[in-house]
Motif scaffolding. Structure first.
Motif, PDB file in Angstrom:
ATOM      1  N   ALA A  33       0.823  -1.210   0.000  1.00 39.39           N
ATOM      2  CA  ALA A  33       0.000   0.000   0.000  1.00 39.39           C
ATOM      3  C   ALA A  33       0.856   1.259   0.000  1.00 39.39           C
ATOM      4  CB  ALA A  33      -0.934  -0.007   1.214  1.00 39.39           C
ATOM      5  N   ILE A  34       1.893   1.257   0.845  1.00 33.76           N
ATOM      6  CA  ILE A  34       2.776   2.429   0.915  1.00 33.76           C
ATOM      7  C   ILE A  34       3.537   2.595  -0.395  1.00 33.76           C
ATOM      8  CG2 ILE A  34       4.805   3.412   2.059  1.00 33.76           C
ATOM      9  CD1 ILE A  34       3.841   2.183   4.657  1.00 33.76           C
ATOM     10  N   ASN A  35       4.035   1.481  -0.917  1.00 29.60           N
ATOM     11  CA  ASN A  35       4.783   1.540  -2.175  1.00 29.60           C
ATOM     12  C   ASN A  35       3.926   2.089  -3.305  1.00 29.60           C
ATOM     13  OD1 ASN A  35       7.204   0.620  -1.181  1.00 29.60           O
ATOM     14  ND2 ASN A  35       6.753  -1.531  -1.587  1.00 29.60           N
ATOM     15  N   GLU A  36       2.692   1.610  -3.374  1.00 32.64           N
ATOM     16  CA  GLU A  36       1.818   2.048  -4.457  1.00 32.64           C
ATOM     17  C   GLU A  36       1.434   3.515  -4.309  1.00 32.64           C
ATOM     18  OE1 GLU A  36      -1.449  -0.660  -4.387  1.00 32.64           O
ATOM     19  OE2 GLU A  36      -0.380  -2.212  -5.543  1.00 32.64           O
ATOM     20  N   THR A  37       1.379   3.991  -3.067  1.00 33.90           N
ATOM     21  CA  THR A  37       1.046   5.391  -2.832  1.00 33.90           C
ATOM     22  C   THR A  37       2.218   6.304  -3.185  1.00 33.90           C
ATOM     23  OG1 THR A  37      -0.453   4.773  -1.041  1.00 33.90           O
ATOM     24  CG2 THR A  37       0.300   7.068  -1.100  1.00 33.90           C
ATOM     25  N   ILE A  38       3.420   5.874  -2.789  1.00 29.69           N
ATOM     26  CA  ILE A  38       4.614   6.705  -2.980  1.00 29.69           C
ATOM     27  C   ILE A  38       5.167   6.595  -4.390  1.00 29.69           C
ATOM     28  CG2 ILE A  38       7.006   7.027  -2.232  1.00 29.69           C
ATOM     29  CD1 ILE A  38       5.029   8.020  -0.213  1.00 29.69           C
ATOM     30  N   ALA A  39       5.006   5.433  -5.023  1.00 31.01           N
ATOM     31  CA  ALA A  39       5.656   5.162  -6.309  1.00 31.01           C
ATOM     32  C   ALA A  39       5.423   6.237  -7.369  1.00 31.01           C
ATOM     33  CB  ALA A  39       5.236   3.794  -6.832  1.00 31.01           C
ATOM     34  N   PRO A  40       4.181   6.708  -7.603  1.00 26.86           N
ATOM     35  CA  PRO A  40       3.985   7.719  -8.653  1.00 26.86           C
ATOM     36  C   PRO A  40       4.777   9.005  -8.395  1.00 26.86           C
ATOM     37  CG  PRO A  40       1.893   6.742  -8.015  1.00 26.86           C
ATOM     38  CD  PRO A  40       2.903   6.269  -7.020  1.00 26.86           C
ATOM     39  N   ILE A  41       4.799   9.428  -7.124  1.00 24.60           N
ATOM     40  CA  ILE A  41       5.550  10.637  -6.765  1.00 24.60           C
ATOM     41  C   ILE A  41       7.044  10.364  -6.888  1.00 24.60           C
ATOM     42  CG2 ILE A  41       5.981  12.326  -4.952  1.00 24.60           C
ATOM     43  CD1 ILE A  41       3.249  11.560  -3.776  1.00 24.60           C
ATOM     44  N   SER A  42       7.459   9.214  -6.338  1.00 22.61           N
ATOM     45  CA  SER A  42       8.878   8.849  -6.353  1.00 22.61           C
ATOM     46  C   SER A  42       9.408   8.749  -7.775  1.00 22.61           C
ATOM     47  CB  SER A  42       9.078   7.513  -5.632  1.00 22.61           C
ATOM     48  OG  SER A  42      10.399   7.044  -5.777  1.00 22.61           O
ATOM     49  N   ASN A  43       8.643   8.127  -8.651  1.00 26.06           N
ATOM     50  CA  ASN A  43       9.092   7.938 -10.038  1.00 26.06           C
ATOM     51  C   ASN A  43       9.307   9.272 -10.746  1.00 26.06           C
ATOM     52  OD1 ASN A  43       8.993   5.173  -9.699  1.00 26.06           O
ATOM     53  ND2 ASN A  43       6.954   4.957 -10.609  1.00 26.06           N
ATOM     54  N   VAL A  44       8.413  10.213 -10.507  1.00 24.95           N
ATOM     55  CA  VAL A  44       8.523  11.524 -11.165  1.00 24.95           C
ATOM     56  C   VAL A  44       9.750  12.277 -10.647  1.00 24.95           C
ATOM     57  CG1 VAL A  44       7.454  13.798 -11.411  1.00 24.95           C
ATOM     58  CG2 VAL A  44       6.071  11.730 -11.653  1.00 24.95           C
ATOM     59  N   ILE A  45       9.882  12.325  -9.314  1.00 24.98           N
ATOM     60  CA  ILE A  45      10.988  13.090  -8.723  1.00 24.98           C
ATOM     61  C   ILE A  45      12.329  12.429  -9.031  1.00 24.98           C
ATOM     62  CG2 ILE A  45      12.021  13.852  -6.552  1.00 24.98           C
ATOM     63  CD1 ILE A  45       9.211  14.245  -5.473  1.00 24.98           C
ATOM     64  N   ALA A  46      12.418  11.110  -8.838  1.00 28.68           N
ATOM     65  CA  ALA A  46      13.676  10.409  -9.119  1.00 28.68           C
ATOM     66  C   ALA A  46      14.023  10.496 -10.598  1.00 28.68           C
ATOM     67  CB  ALA A  46      13.564   8.943  -8.689  1.00 28.68           C
ATOM     68  N   GLY A  47      13.019  10.424 -11.445  1.00 29.32           N
ATOM     69  CA  GLY A  47      13.274  10.544 -12.878  1.00 29.32           C
ATOM     70  C   GLY A  47      13.834  11.899 -13.254  1.00 29.32           C
ATOM     71  N   ASP A  57      26.294   3.411 -25.363  1.00 27.17           N
ATOM     72  CA  ASP A  57      25.359   2.482 -24.734  1.00 27.17           C
ATOM     73  C   ASP A  57      25.196   2.755 -23.239  1.00 27.17           C
ATOM     74  OD1 ASP A  57      25.061   1.172 -27.154  1.00 27.17           O
ATOM     75  OD2 ASP A  57      26.775  -0.156 -26.760  1.00 27.17           O
ATOM     76  N   ILE A  58      25.801   3.848 -22.761  1.00 24.39           N
ATOM     77  CA  ILE A  58      25.823   4.122 -21.325  1.00 24.39           C
ATOM     78  C   ILE A  58      24.947   5.320 -20.997  1.00 24.39           C
ATOM     79  CG2 ILE A  58      27.305   4.676 -19.357  1.00 24.39           C
ATOM     80  CD1 ILE A  58      27.806   1.932 -20.531  1.00 24.39           C
ATOM     81  N   GLU A  59      24.228   5.225 -19.874  1.00 28.37           N
ATOM     82  CA  GLU A  59      23.409   6.333 -19.385  1.00 28.37           C
ATOM     83  C   GLU A  59      24.195   7.121 -18.347  1.00 28.37           C
ATOM     84  OE1 GLU A  59      20.202   7.135 -20.453  1.00 28.37           O
ATOM     85  OE2 GLU A  59      20.713   5.667 -22.001  1.00 28.37           O
ATOM     86  N   PHE A  60      24.275   8.454 -18.520  1.00 24.24           N
ATOM     87  CA  PHE A  60      25.037   9.307 -17.610  1.00 24.24           C
ATOM     88  C   PHE A  60      24.092  10.274 -16.904  1.00 24.24           C
ATOM     89  CE2 PHE A  60      27.816  13.126 -16.852  1.00 24.24           C
ATOM     90  CZ  PHE A  60      28.587  12.538 -15.858  1.00 24.24           C
ATOM     91  N   PRO A  61      23.902  10.130 -15.582  1.00 20.96           N
ATOM     92  CA  PRO A  61      23.014  11.032 -14.840  1.00 20.96           C
ATOM     93  C   PRO A  61      23.572  12.464 -14.837  1.00 20.96           C
ATOM     94  CG  PRO A  61      23.521   9.051 -13.565  1.00 20.96           C
ATOM     95  CD  PRO A  61      24.477   9.091 -14.713  1.00 20.96           C
ATOM     96  N   LEU A  62      22.765  13.416 -15.229  1.00 19.23           N
ATOM     97  CA  LEU A  62      23.231  14.799 -15.301  1.00 19.23           C
ATOM     98  C   LEU A  62      23.604  15.359 -13.927  1.00 19.23           C
ATOM     99  CD1 LEU A  62      20.875  16.435 -17.972  1.00 19.23           C
ATOM    100  CD2 LEU A  62      23.195  15.525 -18.243  1.00 19.23           C
ATOM    101  N   ILE A  63      22.983  14.829 -12.856  1.00 16.06           N
ATOM    102  CA  ILE A  63      23.312  15.324 -11.526  1.00 16.06           C
ATOM    103  C   ILE A  63      24.768  15.012 -11.178  1.00 16.06           C
ATOM    104  CG2 ILE A  63      22.584  13.232 -10.299  1.00 16.06           C
ATOM    105  CD1 ILE A  63      22.089  16.851  -9.098  1.00 16.06           C
ATOM    106  N   VAL A  64      25.282  13.905 -11.688  1.00 13.55           N
ATOM    107  CA  VAL A  64      26.697  13.565 -11.471  1.00 13.55           C
ATOM    108  C   VAL A  64      27.579  14.570 -12.202  1.00 13.55           C
ATOM    109  CG1 VAL A  64      28.496  11.840 -11.854  1.00 13.55           C
ATOM    110  CG2 VAL A  64      26.225  11.124 -11.097  1.00 13.55           C
TER     111      VAL A  64
END
Length: 516
Positions: A33-47, A57-64
């Motif tokens: 229940a907690i995961n499903e509640t937080i996941a939409p918010i978490s996915n947007v912010i973490a993304g 072929d490599i992904e480089f996080p811009l924050i790094v």
């Protein structure tokens, strides 16, 4: 309002009642229940925070890239301060220039160990293993380079932390990015910008402290204990609440005393756990001394050829930079909160002390892990993370997984202590100072220890990781504006030394002895 025994008693009492509900809730799917509640918010912010661009072929996080670029700029602007002032930093940590009458709550050494306890942890054990299993041994070279550059970031933010801290009549202090963003940018005629950046930083810091600095640490420490005591058959496998309750009680008893109490614990734990880990590593290196030359050849060769790893040279570089950024948190601003409590009247001195952090955390401890894994031959296996590190050390010591379990618990415990202080100072910046307000946060923090050990909250952890790195956005913006302030502090400090206004303690004592 609250007695000095409030936290341990409350945590124990509330937790006993809390467990009955928790056990029942887990059966009905509280985790889900907690995961499903937080996941939409978490996915947007973490993304958004960890948005990556594709390089081959490599992904480089811009924050790094944001953090490494800032570290490079600070290194150049301050004339490679991390190399020029390394010796002076050691002298300051030793107390050669300390004055017990200066404002502040802890010594240079205690401030350093408190901040180190927040960064030296699972990243040094598991994160390095992930980096070189993906980027090959060559990732180690780029990790070291990023760690060396990060020393300049720590120097900059920790100098400002002391420069703009609040000092209260009872001897307590509050400092960190939220204060230098507010005061520093106000001095430059940008009070609105400074206030906005400080509020954003504080909110992110609280989120990061509760999640990554607390719940994740408790969860991973519990999982490691379960792994070494029989896995799913372990006697403690289904008792995360009990482990969390014990951890919460111990954490509560320490953090009730504030930064002085935290510093007294971390100044003992950090050197102890670092020595155990490093001595074990050195013994393994000594037992395999004939392979060390080859290991360093593979590190340097892999850094520039990227042989045998995804993405080649770029892949090795990205993994090394990511590990350094995630490990030492240079540019995040968290360490400036701990260093702000130091006893000194010269802000620049704590900047010099702070530059030692990335060196110890990344250049020394992370490199030690990487070399041991490289010479162990375990890179050819399918293992990764803490399992790879554990297997590498076990090639020499079959009992090392037990030591590693103890190290993980100590790392987790010390990290929780430091982040409790970081979160507390961000909290009091937003709601105001006061014992009652502090107790509310400390009590909530301890309850989250139990929750973290008891549940599997993936999206919550993803959200908190994003919050920690989101701290770097307002912090680095402020650092760019305030770089000239740091340079001015450095110039004034060395002018005072040249004029004899600042001298070593032993020189002052010798002069006093001659006068008598």
């Amino acid at each position: 309002m609250f007695s000095s025994k409030w936290i341990p008693a409350s945590v124990a009492g509330v937790a006993i009642l809390f467990y009955a509900q928790l056990a029942q809730a887990q059966e009905s799917g509280m985790d889900k229940a907690i995961n499903e509640t937080i996941a939409p918010i978490s996915n947007v912010i973490a993304g958004a925070i960890f948005y990556s661009v594709s390089i081959g072929d490599i992904e480089f996080p811009l924050i790094v890239g944001w953090l490494v670029l800032a570290a490079t700029i600070f290194t150049l602007y301050f004339g490679f301060v991390q190399f020029r002032m390394f010796g002076h930093a050691i002298a300051l940590v030793k107390g050669d220039y300390s004055n017990p009458d200066d404002a502040g709550e802890v010594s240079h050494f205690q401030a350093l160990t408190t901040a180190l306890s927040g960064t030296v942890g699972l990243g040094n054990i598991a994160g390095v293993a992930v980096a070189i299993s993906i980027g090959g041994p060559g990732a180690t070279f780029w990790m070291i380079l990023a760690g060396l550059l990060g020393m300049a970031s720590k120097f900059t933010e920790c100098t400002l932390g002391v420069k703009y801290r609040n000092e209260y009549p009872d001897g307590r202090v509050s400092g960190g990015p939220m204060y230098y963003l507010t005061k520093g940018l106000s001095e430059q005629g940008k009070p609105g910008l400074g206030r906005i950046l400080a509020i954003v930083f504080s909110i992110c810091c609280i989120g990061g402290a509760v999640g990554g600095g607390n719940m994740f640490q408790a969860n991973q420490a519990f999982q490691q204990i379960v792994n070494v005591t029989g896995g799913e058959q372990s006697f403690i496998a289904n008792s995360g609440w009990l482990f969390g309750l014990i951890m919460a009680a111990i954490v509560g008893m320490v953090i009730i005393g504030g930064i002085k109490s935290i510093a007294k614990v971390t100044e003992k734990i950090v050197p102890f756990m670092a020595v155990i880990y490093m001595v074990s590593g050195l013994i393994i290196i000594g037992m395999n001394i004939e392979h060390v030359g080859d290991a360093f050849y593979r590190i340097f060769d892999g850094a520039f050829t990227g042989a045998g790893v995804a993405g080649g040279t770029v892949g090795a570089l990205i993994q090394g930079f990511k590990r350094a950024a995630f490990s030492n948190e240079a540019g995040i601003g968290s360490a400036a909160i701990a260093h702000s409590a130091v006893r000194t009247k010269e802000p620049i001195t704590e900047g010099y002390v702070a530059l030692l952090e990335p060196f110890i955390d990344t250049v020394v401890i992370c490199t030690m892990t990487a070399v041991v894994i490289t010479i162990s031959g375990q890179l050819q296996t399918d293992l990764t993370g803490v399992e790879l590190t554990s297997a590498a050390y076990a090639t020499a010591f079959t009992w090392f997984p037990l030591v590693l379990a103890v190290a993980v618990v100590l790392f987790a415990f010390s990290t929780m202590l430091s982040w409790s202080y970081y979160g507390l100072k961000a909290w009091t910046y937003l709601v105001g100072e006061g014992k009652g307000k502090e107790m509310i946060f400390k009590g909530f923090f301890c309850l989250c220890v139990i929750l973290g050990a008891s549940m599997n909250l993936g999206p919550v952890i993803d959200f908190s990781d994003a919050m920690i790195f989101a701290m770097a956005l307002p912090n680095v913006i402020g650092l760019y504006f305030l770089m000239p302030v740091v340079k001015r502090e450095a110039n004034q400090y060395w002018q005072k030394i040249d004029r004899g206004e600042i001298r070593k303690v032993k020189d002052i004592e010798a002069e006093s002895a001659r006068a008598r």
